[in-house]
Design an enzyme around this catalytic site. Structure first.
Site, PDB file in Angstrom:
ATOM      1  N   TYR A 144     -13.092  -1.858  12.330  1.00 25.91           N
ATOM      2  CA  TYR A 144     -13.565  -0.672  11.614  1.00 25.91           C
ATOM      3  C   TYR A 144     -15.051  -0.377  11.812  1.00 25.91           C
ATOM      4  CZ  TYR A 144      -9.089  -0.555   9.195  1.00 25.91           C
ATOM      5  OH  TYR A 144      -7.751  -0.467   8.922  1.00 25.91           O
ATOM      6  N   HIS A 191       0.935  -9.249   4.362  1.00 24.58           N
ATOM      7  CA  HIS A 191      -0.228  -8.365   4.217  1.00 24.58           C
ATOM      8  C   HIS A 191      -0.652  -8.434   2.736  1.00 24.58           C
ATOM      9  CE1 HIS A 191      -2.358  -4.810   6.320  1.00 24.58           C
ATOM     10  NE2 HIS A 191      -2.958  -4.934   5.153  1.00 24.58           N
ATOM     11  N   ASN A 204      -8.091  -6.059  14.184  1.00 20.85           N
ATOM     12  CA  ASN A 204      -8.404  -4.926  13.305  1.00 20.85           C
ATOM     13  C   ASN A 204      -9.899  -4.655  13.370  1.00 20.85           C
ATOM     14  OD1 ASN A 204      -5.746  -5.030  12.545  1.00 20.85           O
ATOM     15  ND2 ASN A 204      -6.126  -5.518  10.394  1.00 20.85           N
ATOM     16  N   GLU A 231      -5.299  -2.310  13.917  1.00 22.56           N
ATOM     17  CA  GLU A 231      -5.763  -1.309  12.947  1.00 22.56           C
ATOM     18  C   GLU A 231      -7.086  -0.754  13.420  1.00 22.56           C
ATOM     19  OE1 GLU A 231      -6.222  -2.543   8.819  1.00 22.56           O
ATOM     20  OE2 GLU A 231      -4.284  -3.566   8.870  1.00 22.56           O
ATOM     21  N   GLN A 238       0.808  -1.222   0.000  1.00 24.84           N
ATOM     22  CA  GLN A 238       0.000   0.000   0.000  1.00 24.84           C
ATOM     23  C   GLN A 238       0.844   1.276   0.000  1.00 24.84           C
ATOM     24  OE1 GLN A 238      -2.727  -1.766   3.271  1.00 24.84           O
ATOM     25  NE2 GLN A 238      -4.083  -0.428   2.116  1.00 24.84           N
ATOM     26  N   ARG A 298       3.628  -0.264  13.111  1.00 25.07           N
ATOM     27  CA  ARG A 298       3.312  -1.572  12.527  1.00 25.07           C
ATOM     28  C   ARG A 298       3.501  -1.496  11.015  1.00 25.07           C
ATOM     29  NH1 ARG A 298      -2.160  -4.115  10.898  1.00 25.07           N
ATOM     30  NH2 ARG A 298      -1.459  -6.215  10.408  1.00 25.07           N
ATOM     31  N   GLU A 322      -5.366 -10.316   8.506  1.00 23.31           N
ATOM     32  CA  GLU A 322      -6.751 -10.521   8.068  1.00 23.31           C
ATOM     33  C   GLU A 322      -6.962 -11.624   7.040  1.00 23.31           C
ATOM     34  OE1 GLU A 322      -8.607  -6.947   6.697  1.00 23.31           O
ATOM     35  OE2 GLU A 322      -8.361  -5.907   8.593  1.00 23.31           O
ATOM     36  N   TRP A 374      -6.188  -0.918  -2.003  1.00 27.39           N
ATOM     37  CA  TRP A 374      -6.564  -2.164  -2.689  1.00 27.39           C
ATOM     38  C   TRP A 374      -7.483  -1.893  -3.887  1.00 27.39           C
ATOM     39  CZ3 TRP A 374      -2.830  -4.974  -1.085  1.00 27.39           C
ATOM     40  CH2 TRP A 374      -2.369  -4.859   0.217  1.00 27.39           C
TER      41      TRP A 374
HETATM   42  C1  GBH Z   1      -8.131  -3.360   6.430  1.00 20.08           C
HETATM   43  O1  GBH Z   1      -9.154  -4.279   6.141  1.00 20.08           O
HETATM   44  C2  GBH Z   1      -6.839  -3.751   5.757  1.00 20.08           C
HETATM   45  O2  GBH Z   1      -6.041  -4.549   6.613  1.00 20.08           O
HETATM   46  C3  GBH Z   1      -6.029  -2.565   5.292  1.00 20.08           C
HETATM   47  O3  GBH Z   1      -5.006  -2.990   4.428  1.00 20.08           O
HETATM   48  C4  GBH Z   1      -6.940  -1.553   4.628  1.00 20.08           C
HETATM   49  O4  GBH Z   1      -6.233  -0.479   4.090  1.00 20.08           O
HETATM   50  C5  GBH Z   1      -7.929  -1.072   5.669  1.00 20.08           C
HETATM   51  O5  GBH Z   1      -8.668  -2.142   6.119  1.00 20.08           O
HETATM   52  C6  GBH Z   1      -8.947  -0.051   5.183  1.00 20.08           C
HETATM   53  O6  GBH Z   1      -9.895  -0.630   4.336  1.00 20.08           O
HETATM   54  O7  GBH Z   1     -17.373  -3.554   0.398  1.00 20.08           O
HETATM   55  O8  GBH Z   1     -18.857  -4.626   1.978  1.00 20.08           O
HETATM   56  O9  GBH Z   1     -17.466  -5.987   0.540  1.00 20.08           O
HETATM   57  C7  GBH Z   1     -10.425  -3.960   6.689  1.00 20.08           C
HETATM   58  C8  GBH Z   1     -11.462  -5.000   6.361  1.00 20.08           C
HETATM   59  C9  GBH Z   1     -12.643  -6.045   4.628  1.00 20.08           C
HETATM   60  C10 GBH Z   1     -12.918  -3.707   4.980  1.00 20.08           C
HETATM   61  C11 GBH Z   1     -13.271  -5.913   3.234  1.00 20.08           C
HETATM   62  C12 GBH Z   1     -13.557  -3.573   3.607  1.00 20.08           C
HETATM   63  C13 GBH Z   1     -14.977  -4.694   2.023  1.00 20.08           C
HETATM   64  C14 GBH Z   1     -16.400  -4.705   2.493  1.00 20.08           C
HETATM   65  N1  GBH Z   1     -12.000  -4.812   5.032  1.00 20.08           N
HETATM   66  N2  GBH Z   1     -14.207  -4.803   3.265  1.00 20.08           N
HETATM   67  S1  GBH Z   1     -17.610  -4.735   1.246  1.00 20.08           S
END
Ligand code: GBH
Length: 495
Positions: free
Chosen positions: A311, A126, A309, A391, A26, A83, A172, A443
């Protein structure tokens, strides 16, 4: 005030570690420099239509050349924990042969961190598998990956173990097996849908890939422990949401929520802590591979702590529940684990009613800080291990000022407060890493989403600290000096 510190900040113990996180593909760029070999993310992002605007990590933040500047940023903010991940194909371009320039890059980076008194925490994987191993035997789908990963891990321990005490094997797996083999929206982009993927089987491949990931972890961890002991630790970083039952008092929804928690978290953590997959998963997914007795022994207890992690969160309802169609979704895109529940972002059946929280810049990222507290307590209760939030962060809704990012400050404040609450209720949480130090290659979303504390101009690659960066620096200082008052008055840019 928009710059206020988390009210509960001083409830975090002395020695609690505040850090920031990044990942190699990234930020590094320099994709064909320094002897680096291609990874599955180079191949995937160069394929037409796979990423936003065809973005790739070819240049990214050019961290490969600019790491001293980035480490200076950490030092300026007083961030003492960092990290990062190692790019396997930079260290071993074909997955096996050591590249001296790759060794030199990570040695210099780690030397500089240590010199600046910043403690590195290193992730081995990663998501950037050497393409050579994908070509040779389909990467994570083959048992051959287990020995190749363990050998790579062992080489990293040998090369960098004098500087790095805290290691993560995988970031993850839920996300990369779901995206890589379920939906096909991440490398290597395999899935059952022939209009989008040329190969793959979304039903079985995510389960098989995850199985090999777990075995690879177990072998790497056993070599780690043969080499290091006191003061060293090895973990895996997992991710997921808090799943709350949608209808208060509904036993069906409670069961659905608990089964969803097990599908996300316990799929990986039960084998690592207890030696086998959770019974609920075995019952639901007959295609789930089985571990031999020897494998179970090797897996059991193979993590010293848990990397978490976090979110966002969801409400979960049983499959027969009536729910607003707009709120249906599945978790990681793994059909074998889905179908028995529905996910919702609101408890209400009418459109326009309040959601679980406000939505961020990414459509999946509803702000739910209580979910972090509850996830930590759920993990504490089930596994009884020390934890680090490896995260946590957000991208802002469009229209928000990216450099004057008060929305991000609000997110971070409420989540750090959520960690403090979890600790007060008995969770053993030792660290928190903000995602991310820098805006970076997000990504499949390419450069369209920004999660950084530092703004990156992708034309000039200039770094500009955002308001959240100054806020985080102040928070770290306040926590270290155990005073909210001490620094609240000298906040930059307050109105
Ligand atoms: C992290 O994943 C990653 O570890 C990191 O590299 C990344 O930059 C960061 O999140 C921010 O996104 O659109 O409903 O299909 C977080 C988990 C799993 C979140 C896949 C986004 C797509 C959901 N991610 N998800 S959906």
């Amino acid at each position: 005030a928009v710059d206020a510190l988390p009210p509960n900040l001083l409830a975090l113990p002395d020695g609690f570690a505040f850090g920031a996180a990044t990942a190699a593909y990234q930020i590094e760029g320099a994709a064909s420099e320094g002897g680096r070999g291609p990874s599955i993310w180079d191949a995937f992002s160069h394929e037409k239509g796979k990423t936003h605007d065809g973005d790739s990590g070819d240049v990214a933040d050019d961290h490969y050349h600019r790491y001293p500047e980035d480490i200076d940023l950490l030092a300026k903010a007083g961030i003492k924990h960092y990290r990062l991940s190692i790019s396997w194909s930079r260290l071993m371009p074909d997955g096996r042969t050591l590249n001296d320039e790759g060794v030199a890059f990570y040695s210099a980076l780690l030397d500089l961190l240590v010199e600046k008194n910043i403690e590195p925490r290193v992730t081995l994987y990663h998501w950037d598998l050497p393409q050579a191993l994908e070509d040779e035997y389909n990467g994570w789908l083959s048992p051959s990956i287990v020995e190749d990963f363990a050998a790579y891990a062992e080489k990293c321990f040998e090369l960098f173990g004098h500087h790095v005490k805290t290691w993560t094997t995988f970031n993850e797996p839920l996300t990369f097996v779901g995206g890589g083999y379920g939906t096909g929206v991440m490398a290597p982009g395999r899935c059952s849908d022939r209009s989008r993927c040329i190969a793959g089987d979304s039903e079985t491949e995510p389960l098989l890939a995850a199985h090999n990931v777990l075995l690879a972890h177990a072998h790497a961890a056993s070599r780690f422990r043969a080499r290091f002991s006191k003061g060293y630790s090895i973990d895996m970083v997992n991710c997921g949401w808090m799943a709350w039952p949608l209808r208060d008092g509904s036993v069906d929804d409670m069961n659905a929520a608990s089964s969803f928690m097990e599908a996300q978290w316990a799929w990986f953590l039960d084998p690592l802590v207890r030696g086998d997959y959770p019974p609920s998963l075995k019952a639901r997914a007959p295609a789930l591979p089985q571990f031999t007795i020897e494998e179970q022994t090797l897996l059991k207890g193979s993590v010293d702590m848990l990397g978490v992690n976090y979110y966002t969160s969801r409400y979960v309802a049983a499959a027969d529940a009536v729910y607003p169609a707009a709120s249906v979704g599945d978790a990681a895109g793994i059909p074998a684990l889905n179908g028995e529940y529905h996910l919702a972002t609101t408890r209400s059946l009418s459109e326009g009613d309040p959601r679980i929280g406000v939505v961020g810049g990414s459509p999946w990222l509803y702000v739910a800080p209580d979910g972090l507290t509850d996830v930590l307590l759920w993990l504490q209760d089930r596994y009884h291990l020390p934890m680090a939030v490896t995260e946590n962060g957000c991208d802002q809704p469009s229209g928000e000022d990216e450099r004057d990012d008060v929305w991000r400050i609000d997110y971070l404040r409420s989540h750090i407060d959520g960690v403090a609450t979890a600790i007060q209720r008995g969770a053993d949480v030792q660290a928190y890493y903000a995602w991310s130090l820098l805006d970076n290659f997000e990504w499949a979303d390419g450069y369209s989403k920004r999660f950084g504390l530092v703004f990156v101009d992708y034309n000039t690659l200039t770094r500009t600290p955002k308001r959240s960066f100054a806020w985080y620096a102040r928070l770290i200082h306040a926590h270290a000096s155990s005073s909210l008052l001490l620094v609240d008055d000298v906040a930059p840019g307050r109105d």
